[in-house]
Design an enzyme around this catalytic site. Structure first.
Site, PDB file in Angstrom:
ATOM      1  N   GLY A  64      50.240  34.453  38.576  1.00  0.00           N
ATOM      2  CA  GLY A  64      50.809  34.200  39.888  1.00  0.00           C
ATOM      3  C   GLY A  64      50.228  35.160  40.907  1.00  0.00           C
ATOM      4  O   GLY A  64      49.508  36.107  40.564  1.00  0.00           O
ATOM      5  N   GLY A 113      51.335  33.324  35.031  1.00  0.00           N
ATOM      6  CA  GLY A 113      51.531  31.988  35.597  1.00  0.00           C
ATOM      7  C   GLY A 113      50.539  30.965  35.098  1.00  0.00           C
ATOM      8  O   GLY A 113      50.813  29.761  35.114  1.00  0.00           O
ATOM      9  N   GLU A 136      52.780  41.526  31.908  1.00  0.00           N
ATOM     10  CA  GLU A 136      53.670  41.903  33.012  1.00  0.00           C
ATOM     11  C   GLU A 136      54.319  43.276  32.896  1.00  0.00           C
ATOM     12  O   GLU A 136      54.643  43.894  33.917  1.00  0.00           O
ATOM     13  CB  GLU A 136      54.762  40.838  33.177  1.00  0.00           C
ATOM     14  CG  GLU A 136      54.291  39.550  33.810  1.00  0.00           C
ATOM     15  CD  GLU A 136      53.527  38.653  32.846  1.00  0.00           C
ATOM     16  OE1 GLU A 136      52.935  37.666  33.287  1.00  0.00           O
ATOM     17  OE2 GLU A 136      53.511  38.959  31.632  1.00  0.00           O
ATOM     18  N   ASP A 144      57.560  36.070  32.471  1.00  0.00           N
ATOM     19  CA  ASP A 144      58.431  35.032  33.042  1.00  0.00           C
ATOM     20  C   ASP A 144      57.803  33.663  32.818  1.00  0.00           C
ATOM     21  O   ASP A 144      57.316  33.395  31.745  1.00  0.00           O
ATOM     22  CB  ASP A 144      58.728  35.323  34.514  1.00  0.00           C
ATOM     23  CG  ASP A 144      57.471  35.281  35.389  1.00  0.00           C
ATOM     24  OD1 ASP A 144      56.357  35.571  34.880  1.00  0.00           O
ATOM     25  OD2 ASP A 144      57.585  34.960  36.582  1.00  0.00           O
TER      26      ASP A 144
END
Length: 333
Positions: A64, A113, A136, A144
């Site tokens: 992301g 992502g 992350e 996530d």
């Protein structure tokens, strides 16, 4: 300027990720365009298969747009952060529930992502150049994009290992643990993509090009050392493995991460074991909003993606110094 290109031919709708300077990191416009395209194609009888590819020779999707999220955090814009993650997770849920074959071709980095728009899909084809990771914790965040759902469902210890350490998997390794479905040689990928675009059935396109899956992942070690979500016990086990070079490497990776993020990740993965994907995404959305407001997130992104000095100053700096009340606040318990 659009970073998403699309083509439709022979019953195949292709989404082409085209943001090379950012290794196809998903910004808000890419997420929104991809979601709307998939939504439209899902109801289009002329499209039988969706193919997702990249124009970048070294990246499928690096994740992301975390630098933009950090800036929103620094600017005190929590609404923008929530809007971004809400849209991204909505896209991931759509991929997971897609009514037609969804095929991702991964011939390079697929992280964060990038896994959200591939791992949730039906067919994930990787080459020896694929590099899969959820890194992350090194930026003060947590895995996530539904990772708290799919990581706990990997072989014993593998999900916790990947989520905590950010360890990287190559193509065959990803197939071996279930993050990818097929392994082909990079040299065969253009012909495979050409066959799929021409409307050749996936089985016929893949059958002559499937490469052997040869992985040397230390699955027994991973299961032994990463079976306990209590980080103090986990780290103690690694520290006690005197003479085990692999265990020492894992301690080094854990030492590069935010201690708070490690505890948050362990708690979220534990909760994800008994949750649906939708429940995990909802929990991640709430936890993401909270953790982005912490100093560790801004500092971690600075060290890894902004200044790139790889020398973050996390607070607290030790795993056993983390306030468990803060962990529970972030996780939402």
């Amino acid at each position: 300027m659009s970073f998403i290109r699309t083509t439709v031919a022979n019953g195949v709708g292709e989404i082409i990720l085209d943001r090379p300077k950012a290794l196809n990191a998903l910004d808000q416009s890419m997420i929104d365009e991809m979601y709307q395209t998939l939504l439209t194609w899902g109801d289009d009888d002329a499209i039988e298969t969706v193919l997702v590819t990249s124009t970048h020779p070294r990246a499928f999707c690096a994740g992301g747009d975390i630098r933009a999220i950090r800036q929103h955090a620094l600017d005190g814009e929590p609404e923008a952060i929530e809007a971004y993650f809400t849209a991204e997770y909505r896209l991931d849920q759509l991929v997971a529930e897609y009514p037609k074959p969804y095929v991702a071709l991964i011939d390079g980095a697929a992280m964060g992502g990038g896994l959200g728009i591939s791992v949730h899909g039906e067919i994930r084809i990787v080459t020896e150049n694929a590099l899969i990771a959820m890194p992350e914790t090194a930026i003060g965040f947590f895995p996530d994009i539904g990772a708290t759902y799919f990581l706990p469902r990997l072989p014993d210890g593998v999900g916790l290992w990947l989520g905590l350490t950010g360890a990287r998997l190559h193509g065959a390794d990803a197939v071996a643990v279930g993050l990818a479905t097929h392994h082909v040689k990079a040299a065969d990928l253009p012909a495979l993509a050409g066959d799929i675009r021409a409307g050749v059935s996936l089985g016929d396109a893949l059958r002559p090009r499937s490469a052997p899956v040869e992985s040397d992942l230390p699955l027994r070690r991973i299961a032994e050392y990463f079976s306990d979500s209590d980080l103090n016990a986990l780290v103690g086990g690694l520290q006690g493995a005197v003479g085990d070079d692999w265990a020492q490497e894992m301690l080094e990776l854990l030492g590069n991460a935010s201690p708070t993020s490690l505890w948050v990740t362990a708690a979220l993965l534990e909760a994800g074991k008994s949750s649906s994907l939708a429940e995990c995404l909802d929990r991640e959305l709430r936890a993401g909003a909270r953790i982005c407001a912490t100093p560790d997130f801004a500092e971690g992104v600075r060290a890894v993606l902004v200044d790139k000095d790889r020398n973050p100053s996390f607070t607290p700096a030790a795993i056993d110094a983390v306030d468990q009340t803060e962990v529970r606040r972030i996780v939402g318990e």
